[in-house]
Design a protein around this motif. Structure first.
Motif, PDB file in Angstrom:
ATOM      1  N   MET A  84      63.691   5.990  49.537  1.00  0.00           N
ATOM      2  CA  MET A  84      62.610   6.777  50.114  1.00  0.00           C
ATOM      3  C   MET A  84      63.002   8.240  50.098  1.00  0.00           C
ATOM      4  SD  MET A  84      60.810   6.104  53.807  1.00  0.00           S
ATOM      5  CE  MET A  84      59.387   7.025  54.346  1.00  0.00           C
ATOM      6  N   SER A  85      62.098   9.095  49.687  1.00  0.00           N
ATOM      7  CA  SER A  85      62.365  10.528  49.678  1.00  0.00           C
ATOM      8  C   SER A  85      61.345  11.234  50.566  1.00  0.00           C
ATOM      9  CB  SER A  85      62.314  11.086  48.250  1.00  0.00           C
ATOM     10  OG  SER A  85      61.035  10.882  47.674  1.00  0.00           O
ATOM     11  N   PHE A  86      61.754  12.382  51.109  1.00  0.00           N
ATOM     12  CA  PHE A  86      60.912  13.127  52.038  1.00  0.00           C
ATOM     13  C   PHE A  86      60.796  14.571  51.566  1.00  0.00           C
ATOM     14  CE2 PHE A  86      62.287   9.626  54.635  1.00  0.00           C
ATOM     15  CZ  PHE A  86      63.658   9.563  54.462  1.00  0.00           C
ATOM     16  N   SER A  87      59.626  15.133  51.717  1.00  0.00           N
ATOM     17  CA  SER A  87      59.461  16.536  51.356  1.00  0.00           C
ATOM     18  C   SER A  87      58.449  17.196  52.286  1.00  0.00           C
ATOM     19  CB  SER A  87      59.012  16.685  49.897  1.00  0.00           C
ATOM     20  OG  SER A  87      57.742  16.098  49.694  1.00  0.00           O
ATOM     21  N   LYS A 110      55.451  14.724  53.021  1.00  0.00           N
ATOM     22  CA  LYS A 110      55.149  13.692  52.031  1.00  0.00           C
ATOM     23  C   LYS A 110      56.347  12.755  51.927  1.00  0.00           C
ATOM     24  CE  LYS A 110      54.174  12.994  47.087  1.00  0.00           C
ATOM     25  NZ  LYS A 110      53.098  12.003  47.276  1.00  0.00           N
ATOM     26  N   ASN A 111      56.090  11.457  52.015  1.00  0.00           N
ATOM     27  CA  ASN A 111      57.129  10.447  51.914  1.00  0.00           C
ATOM     28  C   ASN A 111      56.777   9.485  50.788  1.00  0.00           C
ATOM     29  OD1 ASN A 111      58.182  11.549  54.329  1.00  0.00           O
ATOM     30  ND2 ASN A 111      56.869  10.227  55.549  1.00  0.00           N
ATOM     31  N   SER A 112      57.725   9.223  49.923  1.00  0.00           N
ATOM     32  CA  SER A 112      57.483   8.318  48.796  1.00  0.00           C
ATOM     33  C   SER A 112      58.793   7.653  48.411  1.00  0.00           C
ATOM     34  CB  SER A 112      56.902   9.084  47.602  1.00  0.00           C
ATOM     35  OG  SER A 112      57.793  10.106  47.184  1.00  0.00           O
ATOM     36  N   GLY A 113      58.708   6.675  47.510  1.00  0.00           N
ATOM     37  CA  GLY A 113      59.932   5.997  47.114  1.00  0.00           C
ATOM     38  C   GLY A 113      59.696   4.923  46.079  1.00  0.00           C
ATOM     39  N   THR A 114      60.710   4.085  45.893  1.00  0.00           N
ATOM     40  CA  THR A 114      60.684   3.033  44.884  1.00  0.00           C
ATOM     41  C   THR A 114      61.238   1.742  45.471  1.00  0.00           C
ATOM     42  OG1 THR A 114      61.054   4.664  43.135  1.00  0.00           O
ATOM     43  CG2 THR A 114      61.429   2.367  42.571  1.00  0.00           C
ATOM     44  N   LEU A 115      60.574   0.649  45.167  1.00  0.00           N
ATOM     45  CA  LEU A 115      61.065  -0.686  45.507  1.00  0.00           C
ATOM     46  C   LEU A 115      61.582  -1.338  44.233  1.00  0.00           C
ATOM     47  CD1 LEU A 115      61.339  -3.292  47.236  1.00  0.00           C
ATOM     48  CD2 LEU A 115      58.953  -3.783  46.660  1.00  0.00           C
ATOM     49  N   ASN A 116      62.855  -1.712  44.221  1.00  0.00           N
ATOM     50  CA  ASN A 116      63.460  -2.388  43.080  1.00  0.00           C
ATOM     51  C   ASN A 116      63.695  -3.848  43.439  1.00  0.00           C
ATOM     52  OD1 ASN A 116      63.762   0.062  41.485  1.00  0.00           O
ATOM     53  ND2 ASN A 116      65.345   0.625  42.939  1.00  0.00           N
ATOM     54  N   PRO A 177      53.790   2.018  55.802  1.00  0.00           N
ATOM     55  CA  PRO A 177      52.558   1.592  55.140  1.00  0.00           C
ATOM     56  C   PRO A 177      52.521   2.210  53.741  1.00  0.00           C
ATOM     57  CG  PRO A 177      52.099   3.340  56.696  1.00  0.00           C
ATOM     58  CD  PRO A 177      53.569   3.116  56.754  1.00  0.00           C
ATOM     59  N   CYS A 178      52.570   1.386  52.723  1.00  0.00           N
ATOM     60  CA  CYS A 178      52.793   1.882  51.358  1.00  0.00           C
ATOM     61  C   CYS A 178      51.575   1.696  50.464  1.00  0.00           C
ATOM     62  CB  CYS A 178      53.988   1.159  50.720  1.00  0.00           C
ATOM     63  SG  CYS A 178      55.554   1.461  51.564  1.00  0.00           S
ATOM     64  N   MET A 179      51.208   2.789  49.787  1.00  0.00           N
ATOM     65  CA  MET A 179      50.199   2.747  48.727  1.00  0.00           C
ATOM     66  C   MET A 179      50.947   2.685  47.400  1.00  0.00           C
ATOM     67  SD  MET A 179      47.246   2.931  50.300  1.00  0.00           S
ATOM     68  CE  MET A 179      46.110   3.411  49.011  1.00  0.00           C
ATOM     69  N   PHE A 197      58.540  -0.842  41.623  1.00  0.00           N
ATOM     70  CA  PHE A 197      57.273  -0.234  42.008  1.00  0.00           C
ATOM     71  C   PHE A 197      57.505   1.082  42.740  1.00  0.00           C
ATOM     72  CE2 PHE A 197      55.863  -4.487  41.208  1.00  0.00           C
ATOM     73  CZ  PHE A 197      54.583  -4.317  40.685  1.00  0.00           C
ATOM     74  N   ASN A 198      56.638   2.059  42.455  1.00  0.00           N
ATOM     75  CA  ASN A 198      56.647   3.345  43.153  1.00  0.00           C
ATOM     76  C   ASN A 198      55.568   3.336  44.231  1.00  0.00           C
ATOM     77  OD1 ASN A 198      58.564   4.264  41.230  1.00  0.00           O
ATOM     78  ND2 ASN A 198      56.885   4.771  39.831  1.00  0.00           N
ATOM     79  N   TYR A 199      55.826   4.015  45.331  1.00  0.00           N
ATOM     80  CA  TYR A 199      54.857   4.017  46.420  1.00  0.00           C
ATOM     81  C   TYR A 199      54.819   5.369  47.112  1.00  0.00           C
ATOM     82  CZ  TYR A 199      58.926   3.561  49.514  1.00  0.00           C
ATOM     83  OH  TYR A 199      60.121   3.777  50.163  1.00  0.00           O
ATOM     84  N   ASP A 200      53.685   5.638  47.757  1.00  0.00           N
ATOM     85  CA  ASP A 200      53.528   6.757  48.680  1.00  0.00           C
ATOM     86  C   ASP A 200      53.278   6.175  50.058  1.00  0.00           C
ATOM     87  OD1 ASP A 200      53.689   8.898  46.801  1.00  0.00           O
ATOM     88  OD2 ASP A 200      51.627   8.473  46.184  1.00  0.00           O
ATOM     89  N   VAL A 201      53.894   6.756  51.071  1.00  0.00           N
ATOM     90  CA  VAL A 201      53.675   6.312  52.442  1.00  0.00           C
ATOM     91  C   VAL A 201      52.382   6.939  52.961  1.00  0.00           C
ATOM     92  CG1 VAL A 201      54.567   6.342  54.803  1.00  0.00           C
ATOM     93  CG2 VAL A 201      56.123   5.971  52.879  1.00  0.00           C
ATOM     94  N   ASP A 202      51.469   6.097  53.466  1.00  0.00           N
ATOM     95  CA  ASP A 202      50.180   6.568  53.966  1.00  0.00           C
ATOM     96  C   ASP A 202      50.335   7.024  55.419  1.00  0.00           C
ATOM     97  OD1 ASP A 202      47.590   7.049  54.652  1.00  0.00           O
ATOM     98  OD2 ASP A 202      46.875   4.996  54.383  1.00  0.00           O
TER      99      ASP A 202
END
Length: 216
Positions: A84-87, A110-116, A177-179, A197-202
């Protein structure tokens, strides 16, 4: 305390049945609940806003107008890791009289990340992830068929950074909560199928970091 990856796990969250208070309704302790509404004289924790989770560590009686749903945690057997990354922007507010650059912090992050993960054809979370991009048909082999169109709903995950039953220690859980916005599935000549999968946190769904001290 310094933590390592082995201290926590990745979970898929599902919302249980809604429970509505009537002044005598009690809920089971030792579970996470999502607050859906608060009535007058609510029996729910006063500092926790509607929409957020809380861990019920003692017996609670729901007042009339209170409503909650239990968060059901399912450990993801297919998951390898989840980053998860934060900006957050710092906006330039420099004027001609400043000696150095000046900044104003932005309100939004903005929070986003990757599920492997490793693909497993019978895993329900794997099916839900693929269903973000493909419709599907399930055929039971006996003449029954189920069709699912592409689903863009939020998927809820929880990442525990530290889990313990040791009294006095503090567990750390991130509710996300992931989009899902992208992904890949690799089919090698041999070896396991890699599933990413890549996701953005809603932010509208109220993500949260929860610190819980383990009590006796």
């Amino acid at each position: 305390m310094r933590n390592s990856g082995k201290d926590g796990f990745i979970y898929h969250l599902t919302e249980g049945a809604k429970v509505v208070g009537d002044g005598s309704t009690q809920i089971t302790k030792d579970s996470f609940y999502k607050i859906l509404a608060k009535g007058a004289g609510s029996g729910l924790p006063e500092p926790v806003p509607v929409g957020y989770p809380f861990y019920c560590s003692t017996d609670i009686t729901l007042a009339t107008g209170d409503s909650i749903a239990e968060w059901v945690f399912s450990k993801m057997g297919i998951a390898k890791d989840m980053d998860m990354s934060f900006s957050k922007e710092n906006m330039d507010a420099t004027t001609q009289i400043d000696e150095n650059y000046a900044y104003v912090p932005a309100k939004f992050s903005k929070n986003s990340g990757t599920l492997n993960a490793i693909y497993e054809s019978t895993d329900e979370t794997a099916k839900n992830l693929l269903n973000k991009f493909f419709p599907s048909i399930e055929d039971d082999g006996a003449g029954s068929y189920t069709f699912k169109s592409v689903n863009s709903d939020v998927l809820w995950f929880a990442t525990t950074l530290f889990e313990t039953t040791e009294i006095g220690k503090v567990e750390v859980t991130i509710f996300k909560p992931c989009m899902i916005n992208g992904g890949s599935l690799k089919k090698p000549m041999e070896g396991v199928l890699e599933f990413n999968f890549n996701y953005d946190v809603d932010g509208s769904q109220k993500p949260l970091v929860y610190y819980r001290k383990v009590a006796a």
